[in-house]
Scaffold this motif. Structure first.
Motif, PDB file in Angstrom:
ATOM      1  N   THR A  43       0.991  -1.220   0.002  1.00 25.20           N
ATOM      2  CA  THR A  43      -0.017  -0.025   0.017  1.00 25.20           C
ATOM      3  C   THR A  43       0.858   1.305   0.004  1.00 25.20           C
ATOM      4  OG1 THR A  43      -0.001   0.176   2.474  1.00 25.20           O
ATOM      5  CG2 THR A  43      -1.898  -1.291   1.451  1.00 25.20           C
ATOM      6  N   GLU A  44       0.225   2.397  -0.159  1.00 18.12           N
ATOM      7  CA  GLU A  44       1.094   3.516  -0.148  1.00 18.12           C
ATOM      8  C   GLU A  44       1.658   3.919   1.116  1.00 18.12           C
ATOM      9  OE1 GLU A  44       1.906   6.011  -2.519  1.00 18.12           O
ATOM     10  OE2 GLU A  44       1.109   4.587  -3.483  1.00 18.12           O
ATOM     11  N   LEU A  45       1.105   3.492   2.118  1.00 20.41           N
ATOM     12  CA  LEU A  45       1.575   3.751   3.565  1.00 20.41           C
ATOM     13  C   LEU A  45       2.765   2.619   3.642  1.00 20.41           C
ATOM     14  CD1 LEU A  45       1.231   4.685   6.170  1.00 20.41           C
ATOM     15  CD2 LEU A  45      -0.086   2.922   7.158  1.00 20.41           C
ATOM     16  N   GLY A  46       2.523   1.201   3.161  1.00 17.04           N
ATOM     17  CA  GLY A  46       3.502   0.397   3.518  1.00 17.04           C
ATOM     18  C   GLY A  46       4.835   0.750   2.559  1.00 17.04           C
ATOM     19  N   LYS A  47       4.658   1.525   1.304  1.00 12.40           N
ATOM     20  CA  LYS A  47       5.941   1.962   0.802  1.00 12.40           C
ATOM     21  C   LYS A  47       6.517   3.097   1.268  1.00 12.40           C
ATOM     22  CE  LYS A  47       4.079   0.857  -3.732  1.00 12.40           C
ATOM     23  NZ  LYS A  47       2.912   1.439  -4.751  1.00 12.40           N
ATOM     24  N   MET A  48       5.763   3.965   2.145  1.00 17.43           N
ATOM     25  CA  MET A  48       6.355   5.076   2.870  1.00 17.43           C
ATOM     26  C   MET A  48       7.174   4.636   4.095  1.00 17.43           C
ATOM     27  SD  MET A  48       3.659   8.444   2.924  1.00 17.43           S
ATOM     28  CE  MET A  48       2.112   7.654   2.951  1.00 17.43           C
ATOM     29  N   VAL A  49       6.666   3.234   4.618  1.00 21.08           N
ATOM     30  CA  VAL A  49       7.267   3.057   6.060  1.00 21.08           C
ATOM     31  C   VAL A  49       8.707   1.948   5.843  1.00 21.08           C
ATOM     32  CG1 VAL A  49       5.403   3.587   7.199  1.00 21.08           C
ATOM     33  CG2 VAL A  49       5.552   1.414   6.667  1.00 21.08           C
ATOM     34  N   GLU A  50       8.445   1.449   4.744  1.00 22.67           N
ATOM     35  CA  GLU A  50       9.240   0.312   4.444  1.00 22.67           C
ATOM     36  C   GLU A  50      10.767   0.326   5.091  1.00 22.67           C
ATOM     37  OE1 GLU A  50       9.157  -1.717   0.713  1.00 22.67           O
ATOM     38  OE2 GLU A  50      10.073  -3.664   1.521  1.00 22.67           O
ATOM     39  N   GLU A  51      11.422   1.335   4.295  1.00 19.47           N
ATOM     40  CA  GLU A  51      12.718   1.786   4.467  1.00 19.47           C
ATOM     41  C   GLU A  51      12.997   2.124   5.871  1.00 19.47           C
ATOM     42  OE1 GLU A  51      15.161   0.777   2.684  1.00 19.47           O
ATOM     43  OE2 GLU A  51      13.535  -0.094   1.462  1.00 19.47           O
ATOM     44  N   ILE A  52      12.135   2.804   6.652  1.00 14.54           N
ATOM     45  CA  ILE A  52      12.292   3.316   7.916  1.00 14.54           C
ATOM     46  C   ILE A  52      12.304   2.122   8.857  1.00 14.54           C
ATOM     47  CG2 ILE A  52      11.148   4.738   9.747  1.00 14.54           C
ATOM     48  CD1 ILE A  52       9.872   6.322   7.461  1.00 14.54           C
TER      49      ILE A  52
END
Ligand code: AP5
Length: 216
Positions: A43-52
């Motif tokens: 998801t969009e959220l998933g893409k935003m948090v993956e690297e963090i």
């Protein structure tokens, strides 16, 4: 009752959260699991948090709040819930109190040393399918006993990332502990014992808190 589990990476929040869920019937809500699910689904959220998450850093408060808010609206949270890994900052605690105001709280801080955590997390395997946690027990290395899924090593369970997660916890938890201590809802638990011993200590606290609230 809202039960909040605080503790560094690997302190046993997930393990004890599952036992509390089974024993008391309150659903366990792990923000780590909810965020990992978003990553898995792409998801969009998933893409935003993956690297963090891979780097062991904290995800921004407003992003975590999104998943918590959605989950707390579910029917099964009406009589109470166990939060595993939320809140992690004072700001998250205040946001939570705005979201669900008048609920009695019990906050358990599971305390453990960095050395013990490094040893534990080196052996942790999780099911890629259902998220069940194992500690590299003989015979469980390949398959999940619950669903048959493949057991994998979490991407943030590398020693350097574990150290970073431990450091961040130590750095951020102070104001949170002070907040709950002021509210007189904070209970420390020695996490450097067997799973069963830790759960016995938790039960003593929760039984007395729950019966105290029923009498009032
Ligand atoms: P999250 O998934 O919550 O990870 P964590 O806090 O680092 O905690 P862990 O899941 O690693 O450990 P645990 O305490 O649950 O221990 P467990 O029971 O598994 O968060 C991951 C990431 O998501 C964060 O780094 C961040 O990026 C993001 N995130 C999540 N929430 C956030 C928030 N609120 N704000 C911002 N970002 C957020 O046990 C560990 C191992 O030890 C297992 O193998 C277990 O079998 C074993 N074990 C457990 N208890 C014992 C015992 N008593 N004796 C021996 N072995 C034991």
């Amino acid at each position: 009752m809202r039960i909040i589990l605080l503790g560094a990476a690997g302190s046993g929040k997930g393990t004890q959260g599952q036992l509390i869920e089974r024993h008391y019937g309150f659903p366990r809500i792990s923000t780590g699991d909810l965020l990992r699910l978003e990553v898995q689904k792409g998801t969009e959220l998933g893409k935003m948090v993956e690297e963090i998450m891979k780097a062991g850093q904290l995800v921004a408060d407003e992003l975590v709040l999104e998943v918590v808010k959605a989950r707390l609206q579910a029917q099964d949270c009406r009589s109470g819930y166990v939060l595993d890994g939320y809140p992690r900052t004072l700001n998250q605690a205040l946001l939570l109190e705005q979201l669900d105001r008048s609920r009695p709280e019990t906050v358990l801080e599971i305390q453990i040393s960095e050395e013990a955590v490094l040893k534990r997390l080196a052996g942790r395997r999780v099911c890629a399918q259902c998220g069940a946690v194992y500690n590299n027990e003989p015979g469980t290395e390949l398959q999940c006993q619950a669903c048959g899924g493949k057991l994998i090593i979490r991407s943030d369970d590398r020693p350097e990332v574990i150290r970073e997660r431990f450091r961040i916890y130590r750095e951020t938890v102070g104001p949170l502990l002070a907040h709950y201590s002021r509210k007189q809802v904070l209970f420390p638990v020695d996490g450097d014992r067997t799973v069963e011993e830790v759960f016995e200590a938790i039960k003593l606290i929760l039984d007395s808190r729950i019966s105290g609230h029923q009498e009032n």
